[in-house]
Design an enzyme around this catalytic site. Structure first.
Site, PDB file in Angstrom:
ATOM      1  N   THR A 254       4.503  -5.107  -0.530  1.00  0.00           N
ATOM      2  CA  THR A 254       3.723  -4.878   0.524  1.00  0.00           C
ATOM      3  C   THR A 254       4.021  -4.294   1.696  1.00  0.00           C
ATOM      4  O   THR A 254       5.184  -4.339   2.032  1.00  0.00           O
ATOM      5  CB  THR A 254       2.729  -5.980   1.024  1.00  0.00           C
ATOM      6  OG1 THR A 254       3.472  -6.900   1.429  1.00  0.00           O
ATOM      7  CG2 THR A 254       2.163  -6.685  -0.394  1.00  0.00           C
TER       8      THR A 254
ATOM      9  N   GLU B 189      -0.755  -6.044  -4.825  1.00  0.00           N
ATOM     10  CA  GLU B 189      -1.027  -7.344  -5.572  1.00  0.00           C
ATOM     11  C   GLU B 189      -1.817  -7.283  -6.819  1.00  0.00           C
ATOM     12  O   GLU B 189      -1.712  -8.135  -7.842  1.00  0.00           O
ATOM     13  CB  GLU B 189      -1.648  -8.302  -4.797  1.00  0.00           C
ATOM     14  CG  GLU B 189      -0.568  -8.897  -3.681  1.00  0.00           C
ATOM     15  CD  GLU B 189      -0.799  -8.056  -2.133  1.00  0.00           C
ATOM     16  OE1 GLU B 189      -0.301  -8.602  -1.228  1.00  0.00           O
ATOM     17  OE2 GLU B 189      -1.363  -7.169  -2.178  1.00  0.00           O
TER      18      GLU B 189
ATOM     19  N   LYS C  80      -5.362  -0.029   8.660  1.00  0.00           N
ATOM     20  CA  LYS C  80      -4.979   0.965   7.731  1.00  0.00           C
ATOM     21  C   LYS C  80      -5.179   2.511   8.293  1.00  0.00           C
ATOM     22  O   LYS C  80      -6.135   2.774   8.631  1.00  0.00           O
ATOM     23  CB  LYS C  80      -6.105   0.635   6.748  1.00  0.00           C
ATOM     24  CG  LYS C  80      -5.886   1.495   5.342  1.00  0.00           C
ATOM     25  CD  LYS C  80      -6.880   1.061   4.263  1.00  0.00           C
ATOM     26  CE  LYS C  80      -6.396  -0.129   3.670  1.00  0.00           C
ATOM     27  NZ  LYS C  80      -7.042  -0.560   2.349  1.00  0.00           N
TER      28      LYS C  80
ATOM     29  N   TRP D 276      -0.448   0.695   5.804  1.00  0.00           N
ATOM     30  CA  TRP D 276      -0.836  -0.682   6.491  1.00  0.00           C
ATOM     31  C   TRP D 276       0.179  -0.669   7.769  1.00  0.00           C
ATOM     32  O   TRP D 276       1.259  -0.640   7.530  1.00  0.00           O
ATOM     33  CB  TRP D 276      -0.880  -1.906   5.774  1.00  0.00           C
ATOM     34  CG  TRP D 276      -1.841  -1.713   4.717  1.00  0.00           C
ATOM     35  CD1 TRP D 276      -1.946  -1.155   3.378  1.00  0.00           C
ATOM     36  CD2 TRP D 276      -3.172  -2.426   4.621  1.00  0.00           C
ATOM     37  NE1 TRP D 276      -2.705  -1.495   2.660  1.00  0.00           N
ATOM     38  CE2 TRP D 276      -3.822  -2.243   3.233  1.00  0.00           C
ATOM     39  CE3 TRP D 276      -3.853  -3.000   5.813  1.00  0.00           C
ATOM     40  CZ2 TRP D 276      -4.902  -2.718   2.979  1.00  0.00           C
ATOM     41  CZ3 TRP D 276      -4.992  -3.512   5.249  1.00  0.00           C
ATOM     42  CH2 TRP D 276      -5.569  -3.297   3.896  1.00  0.00           C
TER      43      TRP D 276
END
Length: 555
Positions: A188, A333, A445, A450
């Site tokens: 991430t 995820e 975002k 991100w």
């Protein structure tokens, strides 16, 4: 009690390599076209790709890479990167795609946390490799995705990809692997603290590819020419490098040039029918097409995700160019696909505005994934399009824990009663359409990537003239959201916007830099002392960023 009656079917493991095997056998002469970083166009077939992926597997094993070890990639969308996808996972190693847009310190953390043995890199990233190498002592060598003449001069252990691959004969049979073995590792990029790793299995990637290829998902076909603009370092390019071979689609890989002119010319030249990417890419493409008074001769549909698709973009694609837009949502995820906005037969009969109201949402789940929204008490909320709550998901390509960085897998699972809490706040309407309304973690975002608001706040408060700071998302016409920093000065201090922005230089990636700074006398807090960002967002909802007019910021 009688024994349960089991089915009498073959137990064939779902291995990633079988996707490429299928394409190499049954779409053998279908092209894979790449715009190379050298500037030319490279063409070969799925048959060629499998042979070279086998050669890469042989080369890595000769280097001593064992099953389960991680091989990193720092590369654009190209044929060598595609070979790495399959040449690593095919014999049981793990392909770790690394996002080069992260700050070098974050990348170094990721490389070390993953314990990458080798890293394959496009030579455009040679300056980045030079910065990373001293901080990544466990990387045995950096493999330049080039021939001998293209290998850059770096003070790091270097190998040449073409020399490694060319030394092997490709006479290799993919082993049959346990489908539960790890295949890909993706991190991430905007979580609080360090990035977290999502470790996919062969089974999860295979099932995700099948789900992505469904007619009401991405709908890959052997008749398609598919161009993934979404990078292969961004959550496996949303599964396109697996879904396209599964269907036998022609694959067009755009390399590093993602501007509107370059994409349009490649789309037209290769008769692209399907593409996928974040809204910022399509803004540039549409602007170019409009500027030259052109149209799309073959493009039929595009998946837009990473950020919310502006309604005007959806309508421009469909009304002016006849291109169907599929709004999508997912996360690292989830491998990453979760929902896509496609209408069923009954919904397609509704009035135009009702149809568009649905298509502006993030869509319904792919078969295999389930979702629900829950309230603060953990109970499921009604699917009425009004109630909003924390979004939870589950499915065979959803993680059950983050990668721990070692073989113990000892990290605690984030699951709640078997469901993964996404961190998003959403509604689900009676048609089953998801709409993201907010995020429980205040990440920003920007252009599909991100940005952690807390990290930007921590840097601001480190300035000696700053008493307190909050970072919130501010709307931007090109990048969807950009960071706005709200600051309380220390008594008697005179820190300016320019001084504070300069304070960020060298501390974060350029595209993380706040777009603007505003100064206030105090920030709103809860009774327990937490910042009330909702009030700040309401207060600065109409704030116009200095970059809103020229789109000069880069994400």
């Amino acid at each position: 009690m009688p024994m349960p009656l089991l089915g009498q079917m073959m137990d064939v493991p779902l291995n990633v390599s079988t996707l490429l095997v299928h394409a190499a056998r049954y779409a053998a002469d279908t092209e894979i076209v790449s715009r190379r970083i050298e500037g030319d166009i490279h063409r070969y077939t799925y048959r060629d790709c499998e042979r070279r992926a086998k050669q890469l597997a042989q080369a890595l094993m000769r280097l001593g890479v064992a099953q389960g070890e991680r091989i990193g990639t720092l590369a654009w969308n190209g044929y060598r990167h595609l070979e790495a996808y399959y040449g690593t996972t095919g014999f049981g190693a793990v392909c770790h795609t690394i996002n080069p847009r992260l700050f070098p310190e974050q990348i170094a953390y990721i490389v070390n946390h993953a314990d990458d043995r080798y890293i394959l890199f496009d030579t455009t990233f040679a300056p980045l490799v030079a910065k990373l190498a001293p901080s990544c002592p466990n990387v045995k060598a950096w493999i330049a995705l080039a021939d001998d003449a293209g290998i850059p001069a770096l003070d790091a252990p270097l190998l040449g990809y073409e020399a490694l691959v060319g030394a092997q004969d490709g006479d290799y049979e993919w082993p049959v692997l346990d489908e539960r073995l790890a295949s890909y590792l993706c991190y991430t990029s905007g979580t609080t603290g360090h990035p977290k790793g999502a470790l996919y299995s062969h089974r999860s990637v295979y099932l995700h590819a099948m789900g992505a290829a469904l007619p009401d998902a991405m709908g890959f076909s052997a008749h398609d020419s598919v161009l993934p603009v979404v990078p292969m370092f961004h959550v496996n390019a949303w599964g396109i490098p697996h879904g396209a071979p599964l269907a036998g689609s022609k694959l067009v890989l755009p390399g590093k040039d993602l501007d509107g002119k370059s994409l349009y010319e490649l789309m037209e030249a290769e008769r692209v029918t399907f593409s996928a990417g974040v809204p910022t890419v399509w803004m540039s493409l549409l602007a170019h097409v409009k500027s030259i008074g052109a149209t799309f001769s073959t493009l039929e549909r595009t998946v837009i995700g990473g950020s919310s698709c502006p309604p005007s973009m959806l309508e421009t694609f469909e009304d002016e160019y006849g291109v169907r837009v599929i709004h999508a949502w997912g996360m690292t995820e989830m491998s990453p696909l979760g929902t896509l906005a496609r209408l069923n037969w009954e919904q397609a009969q509704r009035p135009l505005e009702e149809r568009r109201r649905l298509l502006r949402k993030q869509g319904t789940v792919i078969c295999g994934v389930d979702m629900k929204i829950v309230g603060q008490d953990g109970r499921e909320l009604p699917r009425d399009g009004v109630a909003f709550g924390d979004l939870h998901v589950r499915g065979p390509w959803v993680i059950d824990r983050y990668f721990s960085g070692d073989e113990s897998g000892s990290d605690a699972s984030p699951l709640i009663d078997g469901w993964f809490p996404t961190g998003d706040v959403a509604t689900i309407d009676p048609d089953g359409f998801l709409q993201i309304t907010d995020r429980s973690k205040d990440v920003i975002k920007s252009g599909g990537e991100w940005i952690s608001s807390s990290e930007l706040e921590n840097i601001a408060v480190a300035h000696p003239d700053v008493a307190e700071a909050a970072c919130i998302a501010c709307r931007h016409p090109k990048w969807d959201e950009r960071p706005l920093l709200v600051v309380v000065r220390r008594p008697g201090a005179a820190v300016t916007r320019e001084t504070l922005l300069a304070f960020y230089e060298g501390k974060v990636a350029k595209w993380w830099m706040p777009d603007d700074v505003v100064f206030v006398d105090e920030l709103p807090h809860t009774a327990t002392g937490k910042l009330m960002k909702l009030k700040l967002r309401e207060r600065f909802r109409g704030h116009v960023l200095p970059t809103s007019g020229d789109g000069s910021e880069s994400a």
